[in-house]
Design a protein around this motif. Structure first.
Motif, PDB file in Angstrom:
ATOM      1  N   ALA A   1       0.826  -1.205   0.000  1.00  0.00           N
ATOM      2  CA  ALA A   1       0.000   0.000   0.000  1.00  0.00           C
ATOM      3  C   ALA A   1       0.861   1.255   0.000  1.00  0.00           C
ATOM      4  O   ALA A   1       0.501   2.271  -0.623  1.00  0.00           O
ATOM      5  CB  ALA A   1      -0.928   0.000   1.213  1.00  0.00           C
ATOM      6  N   ALA A   2       2.014   1.207   0.663  1.00  0.00           N
ATOM      7  CA  ALA A   2       2.886   2.379   0.724  1.00  0.00           C
ATOM      8  C   ALA A   2       3.400   2.771  -0.662  1.00  0.00           C
ATOM      9  O   ALA A   2       3.546   3.965  -0.961  1.00  0.00           O
ATOM     10  CB  ALA A   2       4.061   2.107   1.662  1.00  0.00           C
ATOM     11  N   GLU A   3       3.669   1.778  -1.506  1.00  0.00           N
ATOM     12  CA  GLU A   3       4.132   2.093  -2.864  1.00  0.00           C
ATOM     13  C   GLU A   3       3.014   2.724  -3.686  1.00  0.00           C
ATOM     14  O   GLU A   3       3.242   3.691  -4.435  1.00  0.00           O
ATOM     15  CB  GLU A   3       4.639   0.837  -3.553  1.00  0.00           C
ATOM     16  CG  GLU A   3       5.147   1.101  -4.974  1.00  0.00           C
ATOM     17  CD  GLU A   3       5.732  -0.127  -5.641  1.00  0.00           C
ATOM     18  OE1 GLU A   3       5.904  -0.093  -6.884  1.00  0.00           O
ATOM     19  OE2 GLU A   3       6.009  -1.121  -4.943  1.00  0.00           O
ATOM     20  N   ILE A   4       1.820   2.179  -3.572  1.00  0.00           N
ATOM     21  CA  ILE A   4       0.671   2.762  -4.279  1.00  0.00           C
ATOM     22  C   ILE A   4       0.453   4.200  -3.810  1.00  0.00           C
ATOM     23  O   ILE A   4       0.244   5.116  -4.616  1.00  0.00           O
ATOM     24  CB  ILE A   4      -0.586   1.912  -4.038  1.00  0.00           C
ATOM     25  CG1 ILE A   4      -0.373   0.503  -4.595  1.00  0.00           C
ATOM     26  CG2 ILE A   4      -1.806   2.560  -4.664  1.00  0.00           C
ATOM     27  CD1 ILE A   4      -1.461  -0.485  -4.204  1.00  0.00           C
ATOM     28  N   ALA A   5       0.526   4.405  -2.508  1.00  0.00           N
ATOM     29  CA  ALA A   5       0.338   5.748  -1.955  1.00  0.00           C
ATOM     30  C   ALA A   5       1.406   6.708  -2.456  1.00  0.00           C
ATOM     31  O   ALA A   5       1.109   7.864  -2.793  1.00  0.00           O
ATOM     32  CB  ALA A   5       0.344   5.688  -0.435  1.00  0.00           C
ATOM     33  N   ALA A   6       2.642   6.247  -2.523  1.00  0.00           N
ATOM     34  CA  ALA A   6       3.727   7.118  -2.986  1.00  0.00           C
ATOM     35  C   ALA A   6       3.512   7.531  -4.429  1.00  0.00           C
ATOM     36  O   ALA A   6       3.697   8.708  -4.794  1.00  0.00           O
ATOM     37  CB  ALA A   6       5.070   6.409  -2.828  1.00  0.00           C
ATOM     38  N   LEU A   7       3.110   6.599  -5.281  1.00  0.00           N
ATOM     39  CA  LEU A   7       2.868   6.919  -6.690  1.00  0.00           C
ATOM     40  C   LEU A   7       1.677   7.861  -6.857  1.00  0.00           C
ATOM     41  O   LEU A   7       1.635   8.651  -7.803  1.00  0.00           O
ATOM     42  CB  LEU A   7       2.621   5.634  -7.475  1.00  0.00           C
ATOM     43  CG  LEU A   7       3.839   4.734  -7.675  1.00  0.00           C
ATOM     44  CD1 LEU A   7       3.421   3.370  -8.196  1.00  0.00           C
ATOM     45  CD2 LEU A   7       4.840   5.389  -8.633  1.00  0.00           C
ATOM     46  N   SER A   8       0.735   7.792  -5.937  1.00  0.00           N
ATOM     47  CA  SER A   8      -0.468   8.622  -6.046  1.00  0.00           C
ATOM     48  C   SER A   8      -0.220  10.076  -5.674  1.00  0.00           C
ATOM     49  O   SER A   8      -1.121  10.907  -5.844  1.00  0.00           O
ATOM     50  CB  SER A   8      -1.573   8.061  -5.141  1.00  0.00           C
ATOM     51  OG  SER A   8      -1.324   8.360  -3.774  1.00  0.00           O
TER      52      SER A   8
ATOM     53  N   ARG B   1      -7.360   4.476   2.164  1.00  0.00           N
ATOM     54  CA  ARG B   1      -7.522   4.988   3.520  1.00  0.00           C
ATOM     55  C   ARG B   1      -6.339   5.873   3.904  1.00  0.00           C
ATOM     56  O   ARG B   1      -6.504   6.945   4.499  1.00  0.00           O
ATOM     57  CB  ARG B   1      -7.660   3.799   4.485  1.00  0.00           C
ATOM     58  CG  ARG B   1      -8.253   4.134   5.823  1.00  0.00           C
ATOM     59  CD  ARG B   1      -8.296   2.891   6.689  1.00  0.00           C
ATOM     60  NE  ARG B   1      -9.388   1.988   6.367  1.00  0.00           N
ATOM     61  CZ  ARG B   1      -9.249   0.707   6.078  1.00  0.00           C
ATOM     62  NH1 ARG B   1      -8.037   0.148   6.050  1.00  0.00           N
ATOM     63  NH2 ARG B   1     -10.301  -0.042   5.824  1.00  0.00           N
ATOM     64  N   GLU B   2      -5.124   5.437   3.545  1.00  0.00           N
ATOM     65  CA  GLU B   2      -3.914   6.186   3.891  1.00  0.00           C
ATOM     66  C   GLU B   2      -3.845   7.529   3.178  1.00  0.00           C
ATOM     67  O   GLU B   2      -3.463   8.543   3.769  1.00  0.00           O
ATOM     68  CB  GLU B   2      -2.681   5.362   3.537  1.00  0.00           C
ATOM     69  CG  GLU B   2      -1.346   6.082   3.769  1.00  0.00           C
ATOM     70  CD  GLU B   2      -0.159   5.242   3.360  1.00  0.00           C
ATOM     71  OE1 GLU B   2       0.944   5.820   3.186  1.00  0.00           O
ATOM     72  OE2 GLU B   2      -0.306   4.016   3.218  1.00  0.00           O
TER      73      GLU B   2
END
Length: 284
Positions: free
Chosen positions: A75-82, A119-120
């Motif tokens: 999830a952290a990688e998805i969040a970073a790309l977003s 959520r993050e």
């Protein structure tokens, strides 16, 4: 002004003729298009489209068909790309039991990871659900109890109960060209029963072209046809429906309001934002 809230501009059938596709969209009054990620590892492709064309926004995520290709993206990688300024959502992710291109347990695990990313980040999750109503409802209910997140049930073709559960949980529901098909009476009845401030329209292009274009490659311009059928279903004018669904889009994908080009289009976005607080106001 219309928004195509879900399309795949990188797919064959659209990507090789993108200038003409965008020109036809503008001519049809479609001023924003959200191109949807199917693979996190292709984030640079979606980012490039959005950076090259001011009318395009993008998401980042893994489609359930590709869940086995990307089973462990954190999830952290998805969040970073977003964090890119033109990335306004997470997904699409979800469950597809029609084709079962990935094991169901892997689909569910990847889906829950995307919920965590939504959520993050606070960004809305674009949900794919096909022939998986019971499991989808169960996961959404369980995950929402763990912590709120925003989401849309895209290309809705599921049963009435999933639509009702989605709305109860605060989700939006988006309708595609399927709504226009002759045998979609029940789907139109579901659309008519939902709160108007939760409705979106989309193409899912290049798939699911609406009537009378059925069987041809779909494209963002054709969202106007789906919008017209939805307007008739709700007893609204097409202009009122366009204002409603545009306001709803910016209410859900609110980061898009910070990703507008300067000039007249920004003024349209301001008008849409003004309607977000009271989505019914423009059609009173």
């Amino acid at each position: 002004m219309l928004v195509d809230s879900h399309c795949h501009l990188d797919f064959p059938g659209l990507s090789e003729r993108l200038p003409e596709v965008l020109a036809r969209a503008r001519a049809a009054g479609v001023t924003r298009m959200l191109t949807i990620s199917t693979r996190v590892r292709q984030a640079a492709v979606y980012r490039g489209l959005a950076e090259a064309h001011p009318e395009i926004l993008f998401t980042v995520g893994t489609h359930p068909h590709q869940a086995a290709e990307e089973p462990d993206v954190p999830a952290a990688e998805i969040a970073a790309l977003s964090r890119h300024p033109r990335c306004v959502g997470i997904g699409e992710a979800g469950l597809d039991y029609h084709y079962d291109k990935a094991p169901r347990d892997v689909q569910a695990r990847v889906f829950r990871t995307h919920i965590a990313a939504a959520r993050e980040t606070g960004l809305p999750l674009v949900i794919h659900a096909r022939d998986a109503d019971d499991d989808m409802a169960a996961i959404l209910t369980e995950e929402m109890a763990r912590g709120r997140f925003r989401a849309v049930l895209h290309c809705f073709s599921s049963g009435r109960r999933l639509a009702e559960i989605g709305v109860e949980l605060g989700l939006y529901v988006s309708f595609s060209g399927i709504l226009t098909f002759r045998r979609s009476e029940e789907l139109r009845a579901i659309a008519a029963s939902l709160p108007r401030d939760r409705l979106l329209v989309e193409t899912d292009a290049p798939y699911l072209a609406p009537e009378p274009h059925r069987g041809k490659p779909n494209e963002p311009a054709y969202v106007a046809r789906t919008a017209a059928v939805l307007a008739g279903t709700l007893g609204m004018t097409p202009d009122d429906l366009a204002r409603l669904t545009t306001a709803n889009f910016f209410a859900l994908f609110d980061k898009a309001l910070r990703a507008q080009p300067a000039g007249a289009d920004a003024a349209h976005a301001d008008a849409a934002h003004a309607g977000c607080a009271h989505p019914e106001a423009p059609i009173a």
